[in-house]
Design an enzyme around this catalytic site. Structure first.
Site, short mmCIF file in Angstrom:
data_model
loop_
_atom_site.label_atom_id
_atom_site.label_comp_id
_atom_site.label_asym_id
_atom_site.label_seq_id
_atom_site.Cartn_x
_atom_site.Cartn_y
_atom_site.Cartn_z
N HIS A 12 42.27 42.24 43.04
CA HIS A 12 42.63 40.90 43.51
C HIS A 12 43.58 40.23 42.50
O HIS A 12 43.25 40.16 41.32
CB HIS A 12 41.35 40.10 43.63
N HIS A 54 49.66 31.82 43.25
CA HIS A 54 48.57 31.49 44.16
C HIS A 54 48.63 30.05 44.63
O HIS A 54 48.61 29.76 45.82
CB HIS A 54 47.22 31.76 43.49
#
Ligand code: G3P
Ligand code: MG
Length: 245
Positions: A12, A54
């Site tokens: 991730h 992100h």
């Protein structure tokens, strides 16, 4: 997609929390634990170039401030995207999608590109990222798997690059989740792992979809999900969950 080419273990944001998320240093760290596939988040700079980030703002993970799409690629290149994490990573740059394409293909790694638009430019982001992915992975053995929580972004990707596989990200499963996957011509459901059990995974498989989930950092939970037939597990715990186990 008849032949599913992706490994079951996916790191991730590069290497989760062990290195600065969404930097090349994180990918190298994840790779050092044997990971061969990486999830990361992509959005556009002010001049429309796909970069890894992100948040919609720069503040948490860089030395910059404000919205990501307020800065050009040149301005983003001046930021430090590693020092916030730890001194060992100070000076780490914000990667372009192009840099990640070079690194992963040179090493035979696979990717899951999460299209994460800043609010308001979902279509433009989906189209630009998919087009860039198409050219950057042209001739690569395995195509990038595109995913997004934004159905508008996935629709755009579908229109400009119909042959790139898509997964719909869902934090909660609405009653019509299967219809949504069909409408977007996705190959997979990519859900919050808390939404999954053997019945949901079985229903997706029966309808012809693969199932991925995020973000599983517990080994027992990972083993349960895999025993139910999960196809892809996205984890931060690259030091705890061995990618071949
Ligand atoms: O792509 C799966 C996962 O990364 C979605 O959540 O917020 O970590 O991008 P987030
Ligand atoms: Mg993500």
């Amino acid at each position: 997609m008849t032949n599913w080419p992706y490994p079951r273990f996916i790191a991730h944001r590069g290497a989760g929390k062990l290195a600065p998320e969404n930097t090349l240093a994180a990918f190298r760290h994840g790779a050092s634990f044997g990971y061969r596939m990486f999830e990361f988040d992509v959005k556009l700079s002010a001049d429309g170039k796909p970069i890894l980030m992100h948040d919609a703002t720069l503040d948490r993970t860089t030395t910059g401030k404000g919205r990501v799409d307020a800065l050009t690629l040149g301005e983003l290149a001046a930021l430090d995207a590693g020092g916030w994490h730890s001194p060992a990573y100070a000076g780490e740059p914000v990667p372009t999608l192009a840099a990640i394409a070079r690194y992963t293909q040179a090493n035979g790694f696979m990717v899951n590109i999460e299209i994460k638009p800043v609010p308001g430019i979902e279509y433009r982001t989906g189209a630009a990222v998919a087009l860039d992915a198409l050219s950057l992975w042209k001739g690569a053995g395995t195509p990038p798997l595109l995913s997004s929580f934004s159905e508008v972004a996935l629709e755009a990707a579908h229109q400009v690059a119909p042959d790139l596989p898509r997964a719909l990200l869902l934090d909660t499963l609405p009653a019509d989740w299967l219809e949504r996957l069909r409408r977007l011509e996705c190959v997979a459901l990519d859900a919050n792992h808390r939404e999954l059990d053997a019945a949901v995974i079985g229903a997706a498989h029966s309808a012809g979809f693969k199932v991925l989930c995020y973000t599983v950092n517990d080994r027992v939970r990972a083993a349960n999900l895999l025993s139910w037939g999960l196809d892809g597990l996205i984890t931060d715990a690259v030091d705890q969950i061995a990618p071949q186990s």
